[in-house]
Design a protein around this motif. Structure first.
Motif, short mmCIF file in Angstrom:
data_model
loop_
_atom_site.label_atom_id
_atom_site.label_comp_id
_atom_site.label_asym_id
_atom_site.label_seq_id
_atom_site.Cartn_x
_atom_site.Cartn_y
_atom_site.Cartn_z
N VAL A 1 0.83 -1.17 -0.15
CA VAL A 1 -0.09 0.02 0.10
C VAL A 1 0.92 1.15 -0.05
N LEU A 2 1.98 1.12 0.65
CA LEU A 2 3.03 2.33 0.76
C LEU A 2 3.96 2.20 -0.23
N LYS A 3 4.26 3.00 -1.11
CA LYS A 3 5.18 3.03 -2.23
C LYS A 3 6.53 3.31 -1.88
N VAL A 4 6.76 3.88 -0.64
CA VAL A 4 8.05 4.36 -0.17
C VAL A 4 8.42 3.67 1.13
N SER A 5 9.77 3.57 1.16
CA SER A 5 10.28 2.87 2.30
C SER A 5 10.57 3.80 3.42
N VAL A 6 10.06 3.60 4.55
CA VAL A 6 10.05 4.72 5.76
C VAL A 6 11.10 4.07 6.65
N GLN A 7 12.32 4.79 6.98
CA GLN A 7 13.11 4.39 8.12
C GLN A 7 13.12 5.44 9.08
N LEU A 8 12.21 5.34 9.92
CA LEU A 8 12.08 6.41 11.19
C LEU A 8 13.17 6.09 12.10
N GLY A 9 14.09 7.11 11.93
CA GLY A 9 15.15 6.91 12.99
C GLY A 9 15.16 7.85 14.35
N ASP A 10 15.94 7.74 15.18
CA ASP A 10 15.78 8.67 16.22
C ASP A 10 16.08 10.11 15.95
N GLU A 11 16.83 10.18 14.64
CA GLU A 11 17.37 11.62 14.35
C GLU A 11 16.17 12.49 13.81
N ASP A 12 15.04 11.53 13.29
CA ASP A 12 13.79 12.43 12.75
C ASP A 12 12.89 12.66 14.00
N ILE A 13 12.85 12.28 14.90
CA ILE A 13 11.96 12.32 16.20
C ILE A 13 12.33 13.38 17.15
N VAL A 14 11.60 14.37 17.42
CA VAL A 14 11.85 15.35 18.59
C VAL A 14 10.97 15.20 19.51
#
Length: 283
Positions: A270-283
């Motif tokens: 369903v999602l056409k992009v690969s999402v790598q949610l790292g600690d650097e993306d979270i505040v």
């Protein structure tokens, strides 16, 4: 670099209005900024602005689904998330027993998380009919669609229209994830302004939520101006459902829930992009 006015986009919904009450009335200031310019639009409009049109606002409410396409431009804030626990968006119809596979189902937007969850749950085996979230109950009532996916206050107000739940997405999500909280909406902050500015906004938003609960009656009155549902008790119930401890800080399992959402969506195609949610993306 920051120091001027902060442009903040959020929805005209009672839970968002409640969250931003302290900031909106000037009781809470955001360190490093002279003030806030509020842009108020429905969630799918904000999703499309940021995802499809590439608009740059400093901070915005978006669907967790939409954030998959924004991770390179925006931080995911630990504060401001709407997450379901024991409840979530529901699919309603005019009668029990409707077979959803093959049905025409009204969805509240292409980038809403509820729509993403339903598509995964039904393996895409239905015909989506996109509509504004507040128009969906009427479409179901009038028989223009077989069923409708309800979000915001409509997900707890449907019984007044004589509609019935045929799928509770929380039940599916809990089975699929072992009971993680359900990601729905998030607040994001532009990476071009830097991590320090994002942290200052996050902290101000947290204080704004705390202020709203400390002045609950006044904040509820303010929020009622934005709600499509004018039942005070129902709106208060909805606010308590989606503005809670998870909204102050989603927690590590809340972060894991977002990662799980993107993993399930990717595996389902369903999602056409690969999402790598790292600690650097979270505040």
């Amino acid at each position: 670099m920051y120091g001027g006015m902060l442009t903040v986009a959020h929805t005209p919904d009672s839970d968002d209005a409640f969250m931003f009450y302290g900031i909106a009335v000037g009781a809470i200031e955001i360190e490093g900024f002279r003030g806030v310019k509020h842009i108020i639009e429905d969630i799918e409009t904000l999703n499309r602005w940021l995802v499809e049109e590439g608009r740059n606002v400093d901070a915005s409410a978006v669907s967790a689904h939409a954030y998959a396409y924004l991770i390179n431009r925006y931080f995911l804030l630990r504060t401001g998330a709407s997450m379901g626990e024991g409840y979530g968006p529901v699919v309603v119809a005019r009668k029990d027993g409707l077979r959803l596979e093959g049905s025409r189902i009204a969805l509240p937007g292409r980038y809403t998380t509820a729509g993403l969850l339903l598509t995964i749950a039904l393996k895409g085996k239905f015909t989506p009919v996109y509509a504004r979230f507040d128009e969906i109950p009427g479409l179901v009532e009038e028989g223009k669609v077989d069923a409708g996916l309800l979000i915001h206050e409509e997900q707890i107000a449907y019984s007044r229209r004589g509609l019935t739940v045929v799928l509770d997405l929380w039940d599916w999500w809990a089975r699929a994830t072992g009971g993680l909280p359900m990601p729905l909406g998030v607040d994001v902050f532009s990476k071009r302004l830097g991590r320090s500015a994002a942290a200052k906004f996050r902290d101000a938003l947290r204080r704004s939520i705390e202020y709203a609960y400390q002045h609950f009656d006044e904040a509820l009155e303010y929020s009622m101006r934005y709600s499509r549902v004018k039942d005070r008790e129902l709106v208060a119930r909805f606010i308590r459902m989606y503005v809670n401890e998870r909204t102050l800080d989603m927690g590590e399992d809340g972060v894991e829930a977002h990662r799980t959402l993107y993993k399930l969506a990717r595996e389902a195609g369903v999602l056409k992009v690969s999402v790598q949610l790292g600690d650097e993306d979270i505040v």
